[in-house]
Design a protein around this motif. Structure first.
Motif, PDB file in Angstrom:
ATOM      1  N   VAL A   1       0.789  17.308  -0.162  1.00  0.00           N
ATOM      2  CA  VAL A   1      -0.149  16.319  -0.705  1.00  0.00           C
ATOM      3  C   VAL A   1      -0.846  16.986  -1.886  1.00  0.00           C
ATOM      4  O   VAL A   1      -1.436  18.053  -1.730  1.00  0.00           O
ATOM      5  CB  VAL A   1      -1.196  15.904   0.356  1.00  0.00           C
ATOM      6  CG1 VAL A   1      -2.158  14.868  -0.223  1.00  0.00           C
ATOM      7  CG2 VAL A   1      -0.522  15.375   1.614  1.00  0.00           C
TER       8      VAL A   1
ATOM      9  N   ALA B   1      -0.827  10.229  -3.953  1.00  0.00           N
ATOM     10  CA  ALA B   1      -1.884   9.206  -3.983  1.00  0.00           C
ATOM     11  C   ALA B   1      -3.061   9.604  -4.871  1.00  0.00           C
ATOM     12  O   ALA B   1      -3.701   8.763  -5.475  1.00  0.00           O
ATOM     13  CB  ALA B   1      -2.385   8.934  -2.569  1.00  0.00           C
ATOM     14  N   GLN B   2      -3.343  10.900  -4.928  1.00  0.00           N
ATOM     15  CA  GLN B   2      -4.527  11.344  -5.669  1.00  0.00           C
ATOM     16  C   GLN B   2      -4.150  12.045  -6.974  1.00  0.00           C
ATOM     17  O   GLN B   2      -5.014  12.620  -7.627  1.00  0.00           O
ATOM     18  CB  GLN B   2      -5.349  12.292  -4.784  1.00  0.00           C
ATOM     19  CG  GLN B   2      -5.731  11.657  -3.453  1.00  0.00           C
ATOM     20  CD  GLN B   2      -6.798  12.413  -2.696  1.00  0.00           C
ATOM     21  OE1 GLN B   2      -7.267  13.455  -3.143  1.00  0.00           O
ATOM     22  NE2 GLN B   2      -7.193  11.887  -1.544  1.00  0.00           N
TER      23      GLN B   2
ATOM     24  N   SER C   1       0.872  -1.177   0.000  1.00  0.00           N
ATOM     25  CA  SER C   1       0.000   0.000   0.000  1.00  0.00           C
ATOM     26  C   SER C   1       0.907   1.224   0.000  1.00  0.00           C
ATOM     27  O   SER C   1       2.120   1.101   0.191  1.00  0.00           O
ATOM     28  CB  SER C   1      -0.905   0.036   1.239  1.00  0.00           C
ATOM     29  OG  SER C   1      -0.126   0.247   2.411  1.00  0.00           O
ATOM     30  N   LEU C   2       0.313   2.396  -0.174  1.00  0.00           N
ATOM     31  CA  LEU C   2       1.117   3.610  -0.019  1.00  0.00           C
ATOM     32  C   LEU C   2       1.514   3.796   1.444  1.00  0.00           C
ATOM     33  O   LEU C   2       2.638   4.203   1.747  1.00  0.00           O
ATOM     34  CB  LEU C   2       0.346   4.848  -0.510  1.00  0.00           C
ATOM     35  CG  LEU C   2       0.944   6.198  -0.118  1.00  0.00           C
ATOM     36  CD1 LEU C   2       2.381   6.348  -0.544  1.00  0.00           C
ATOM     37  CD2 LEU C   2       0.123   7.324  -0.701  1.00  0.00           C
TER      38      LEU C   2
ATOM     39  N   ASP D   1      -5.240  -3.750  -2.595  1.00  0.00           N
ATOM     40  CA  ASP D   1      -4.310  -2.773  -2.035  1.00  0.00           C
ATOM     41  C   ASP D   1      -3.001  -2.812  -2.805  1.00  0.00           C
ATOM     42  O   ASP D   1      -2.597  -3.857  -3.325  1.00  0.00           O
ATOM     43  CB  ASP D   1      -4.046  -3.092  -0.556  1.00  0.00           C
ATOM     44  CG  ASP D   1      -5.033  -2.386   0.359  1.00  0.00           C
ATOM     45  OD1 ASP D   1      -5.303  -1.180   0.130  1.00  0.00           O
ATOM     46  OD2 ASP D   1      -5.525  -3.027   1.303  1.00  0.00           O
ATOM     47  N   GLY D   2      -2.341  -1.681  -2.861  1.00  0.00           N
ATOM     48  CA  GLY D   2      -1.034  -1.603  -3.501  1.00  0.00           C
ATOM     49  C   GLY D   2      -0.557  -0.166  -3.481  1.00  0.00           C
ATOM     50  O   GLY D   2      -1.362   0.766  -3.346  1.00  0.00           O
TER      51      GLY D   2
ATOM     52  N   ASP E   1       3.257  13.359  -1.543  1.00  0.00           N
ATOM     53  CA  ASP E   1       2.171  12.374  -1.455  1.00  0.00           C
ATOM     54  C   ASP E   1       1.321  12.536  -2.714  1.00  0.00           C
ATOM     55  O   ASP E   1       0.548  13.481  -2.846  1.00  0.00           O
ATOM     56  CB  ASP E   1       1.336  12.595  -0.186  1.00  0.00           C
ATOM     57  CG  ASP E   1       0.194  11.570  -0.042  1.00  0.00           C
ATOM     58  OD1 ASP E   1      -0.273  11.042  -1.067  1.00  0.00           O
ATOM     59  OD2 ASP E   1      -0.240  11.331   1.107  1.00  0.00           O
TER      60      ASP E   1
ATOM     61  N   THR F   1      -6.129  16.053   4.466  1.00  0.00           N
ATOM     62  CA  THR F   1      -5.672  14.967   3.590  1.00  0.00           C
ATOM     63  C   THR F   1      -6.202  13.662   4.157  1.00  0.00           C
ATOM     64  O   THR F   1      -6.772  13.640   5.250  1.00  0.00           O
ATOM     65  CB  THR F   1      -4.128  14.943   3.484  1.00  0.00           C
ATOM     66  OG1 THR F   1      -3.718  13.833   2.668  1.00  0.00           O
ATOM     67  CG2 THR F   1      -3.476  14.807   4.852  1.00  0.00           C
ATOM     68  N   ALA F   2      -6.007  12.573   3.427  1.00  0.00           N
ATOM     69  CA  ALA F   2      -6.392  11.262   3.937  1.00  0.00           C
ATOM     70  C   ALA F   2      -5.596  10.975   5.217  1.00  0.00           C
ATOM     71  O   ALA F   2      -4.412  11.303   5.298  1.00  0.00           O
ATOM     72  CB  ALA F   2      -6.099  10.189   2.892  1.00  0.00           C
TER      73      ALA F   2
ATOM     74  N   TYR G   1     -12.350  15.399   3.359  1.00  0.00           N
ATOM     75  CA  TYR G   1     -12.764  14.438   4.375  1.00  0.00           C
ATOM     76  C   TYR G   1     -13.608  15.196   5.380  1.00  0.00           C
ATOM     77  O   TYR G   1     -13.391  16.393   5.579  1.00  0.00           O
ATOM     78  CB  TYR G   1     -11.521  13.816   5.021  1.00  0.00           C
ATOM     79  CG  TYR G   1     -10.724  13.073   3.938  1.00  0.00           C
ATOM     80  CD1 TYR G   1     -10.980  11.744   3.645  1.00  0.00           C
ATOM     81  CD2 TYR G   1      -9.762  13.753   3.190  1.00  0.00           C
ATOM     82  CE1 TYR G   1     -10.276  11.080   2.638  1.00  0.00           C
ATOM     83  CE2 TYR G   1      -9.077  13.096   2.169  1.00  0.00           C
ATOM     84  CZ  TYR G   1      -9.346  11.765   1.898  1.00  0.00           C
ATOM     85  OH  TYR G   1      -8.672  11.147   0.882  1.00  0.00           O
TER      86      TYR G   1
ATOM     87  N   PHE H   1      -5.064   1.900  -4.370  1.00  0.00           N
ATOM     88  CA  PHE H   1      -6.335   1.575  -3.717  1.00  0.00           C
ATOM     89  C   PHE H   1      -7.467   1.734  -4.750  1.00  0.00           C
ATOM     90  O   PHE H   1      -7.365   2.574  -5.646  1.00  0.00           O
ATOM     91  CB  PHE H   1      -6.500   2.548  -2.536  1.00  0.00           C
ATOM     92  CG  PHE H   1      -7.756   2.392  -1.744  1.00  0.00           C
ATOM     93  CD1 PHE H   1      -7.873   1.394  -0.790  1.00  0.00           C
ATOM     94  CD2 PHE H   1      -8.824   3.272  -1.929  1.00  0.00           C
ATOM     95  CE1 PHE H   1      -9.038   1.269  -0.045  1.00  0.00           C
ATOM     96  CE2 PHE H   1      -9.986   3.150  -1.188  1.00  0.00           C
ATOM     97  CZ  PHE H   1     -10.095   2.139  -0.245  1.00  0.00           C
TER      98      PHE H   1
ATOM     99  N   SER I   1      -1.961   9.662   5.309  1.00  0.00           N
ATOM    100  CA  SER I   1      -0.812  10.533   5.000  1.00  0.00           C
ATOM    101  C   SER I   1       0.085  10.719   6.219  1.00  0.00           C
ATOM    102  O   SER I   1       1.286  10.889   6.080  1.00  0.00           O
ATOM    103  CB  SER I   1      -1.275  11.925   4.542  1.00  0.00           C
ATOM    104  OG  SER I   1      -1.860  11.880   3.273  1.00  0.00           O
TER     105      SER I   1
ATOM    106  N   SER J   1      -0.648   5.508  -4.405  1.00  0.00           N
ATOM    107  CA  SER J   1      -1.545   4.462  -3.916  1.00  0.00           C
ATOM    108  C   SER J   1      -2.341   3.889  -5.076  1.00  0.00           C
ATOM    109  O   SER J   1      -2.767   4.626  -5.963  1.00  0.00           O
ATOM    110  CB  SER J   1      -2.507   5.043  -2.881  1.00  0.00           C
ATOM    111  OG  SER J   1      -3.526   4.094  -2.595  1.00  0.00           O
TER     112      SER J   1
ATOM    113  N   LYS K   1      -8.505   5.112  -6.475  1.00  0.00           N
ATOM    114  CA  LYS K   1      -7.518   6.037  -7.066  1.00  0.00           C
ATOM    115  C   LYS K   1      -7.568   6.026  -8.597  1.00  0.00           C
ATOM    116  O   LYS K   1      -8.122   5.113  -9.199  1.00  0.00           O
ATOM    117  CB  LYS K   1      -6.100   5.684  -6.604  1.00  0.00           C
ATOM    118  CG  LYS K   1      -5.940   5.459  -5.121  1.00  0.00           C
ATOM    119  CD  LYS K   1      -6.165   6.692  -4.262  1.00  0.00           C
ATOM    120  CE  LYS K   1      -6.029   6.279  -2.796  1.00  0.00           C
ATOM    121  NZ  LYS K   1      -6.169   7.339  -1.849  1.00  0.00           N
TER     122      LYS K   1
END
Ligand code: PLP
Length: 362
Positions: free
Chosen positions: A126, A154-155, A55-56, A188-189, A152, A81-82, A304, A178, A85, A176, A181
């Motif tokens: 991020v 991820a997005q 995962s990240l 997961d990865g 980061d 952020t998520a 979030y 997930f 992070s 990420s 994404k």
């Protein structure tokens, strides 16, 4: 079933064939598919190395370990952020120093310098919702204060800052895969990208029990590896990523045209090429609007609803948390609308018509 879901994974025959190929290969962990995925990811980001992980969150933890992050050290990071992070740095004993956001929902770079202390070691921007953070200013401050920068991403896989691919600018960057994404492995990865040979080598060892080779354990490591089926699926997604990101941009442009003057639409800086992981509007009647859209079969999300500096796990840990007025206001008003590469403009129109209806314009 929702009429228009918030997001959806790419699932075509190519993906199914790739998964079958991996299943039938007889190799299931860190083998040919993972190696090829790593080469292709590094090429796409424009870095020397990509190291895949489970995962990240796992990859970022390994990165912090490889870089020798120590207890008591501080990292400047947005609160908006998520939650993952900030988890890896806290597991290393380091402390997130939460920075407020600007109008793009990324960290407000003008607040960075005032937050630096003798314990600060790095900055972790991020690129939230697919929009890059203001990297030039971040690097200016990082150089001046001898800090590292970890991105980061991820997005934001494939997003550009002044023509440069995000994730290629800092000492390292994290992605990420997930299911939500832009690029997913349907499980997961994650991966870490870097140009630093020593960091890459250390992460490779740490993710696989500290192995230097099959029977030599040079470090006390972990099992945070990626699987072959996931990598095979990710390789298909990566081949389609740029085209699907372009589609996201077209969808966002359509939303912008339709929603202008009705709700606050997401800004894109002139130097930014966002990949719209999320299309986030602002509404003072956010909860009502979400409910209204839900009744019409439209999936929405809030990314979030609680800022990280106000999460119970964090408030329990620190007694000197800052007030972040822009973040605290945003979390009350943000709403993520459906967006994914294969979303039709017809469906986008249905969402926009419904929003107009909510505001009594139809
Ligand atoms: C999804 C996400 C993560 C966590 O990624 P995982 O692969 O689920 O560990 C971290 N940061 C951001 C900004 C994310 O969106």
């Amino acid at each position: 079933m929702e009429k228009v879901p918030l997001s959806k994974c790419l699932l075509n025959d190519e993906v199914k064939q790739a998964a079958m190929r991996a299943l039938e290969s007889g190799w299931y962990i860190l083998a040919k598919e993972c190696e090829a995925f790593e080469r292709e990811l590094a090429a796409h980001t424009g870095t020397k190395h990509a190291i895949v992980s489970s995962s990240l969150t796992a990859g970022m933890f390994l990165l912090h370990k490889a870089m020798g992050l120590k207890p008591g050290e501080e990292i400047l990071v947005p609160s908006h952020t998520a939650f993952p992070s900030i988890e890896p740095m806290i597991h290393c004993g380091a402390k997130p120093i939460f920075i407020d956001i600007d109008e793009t929902y990324c960290m407000d770079v003008e607040l960075l310098e005032a937050a630096i202390t003798p314990r600060t070691v790095g900055i972790m921007p991020v690129h939230l919702y697919g929009h890059p953070a203001n990297m030039e200013r971040i690097f200016e401050i990082a150089r001046k204060h001898h800090l590292w920068v970890i991105e980061d991403c991820a997005q934001a896989q494939g997003a550009k800052y002044k023509g440069k691919t995000v994730g290629s600018m800092g000492v390292a960057s994290g992605y990420s895969f997930f299911p939500s994404k832009n690029l997913t492995v349907m499980g997961d990865g994650g991966c870490i990208c870097t140009n630093d040979d020593a960091i890459a080598e250390k992460i490779r060892m740490l993710r696989n029990h500290g192995r230097k080779d099959k029977y030599t354990h040079e470090l006390i490591g972990y099992n945070l590896r990626m699987n072959e089926i996931q990598a095979a699926i990710g390789r298909v997604g990566l081949r389609h990523l740029d085209a699907l990101n372009e589609r996201r941009r077209a969808i966002a442009a359509h939303y912008n045209r339709r929603l202008k003057g009705i709700v606050k639409t997401p800004p894109e800086q002139s130097w930014a090429r966002s990949v719209y992981h999320m299309y986030v509007i602002r509404s003072e009647r956010r909860n009502e609007l979400a409910k209204f859209l839900q009744q019409r079969g439209i999936g929405t999300g809030i990314h979030y609803p609680t800022a990280n500096h106000q999460q119970p796990a964090v408030t329990k840990l620190y007694n000197d948390l800052p007030k972040l007025p822009k973040t605290e206001q945003a979390v009350q008003e943000i709403l993520s609308l459906p967006i994914f590469g294969e979303l039709s403009l017809n469906d986008v129109d249905y969402v926009c018509n419904s929003i107009e209806e909510f505001y009594g314009k139809k």
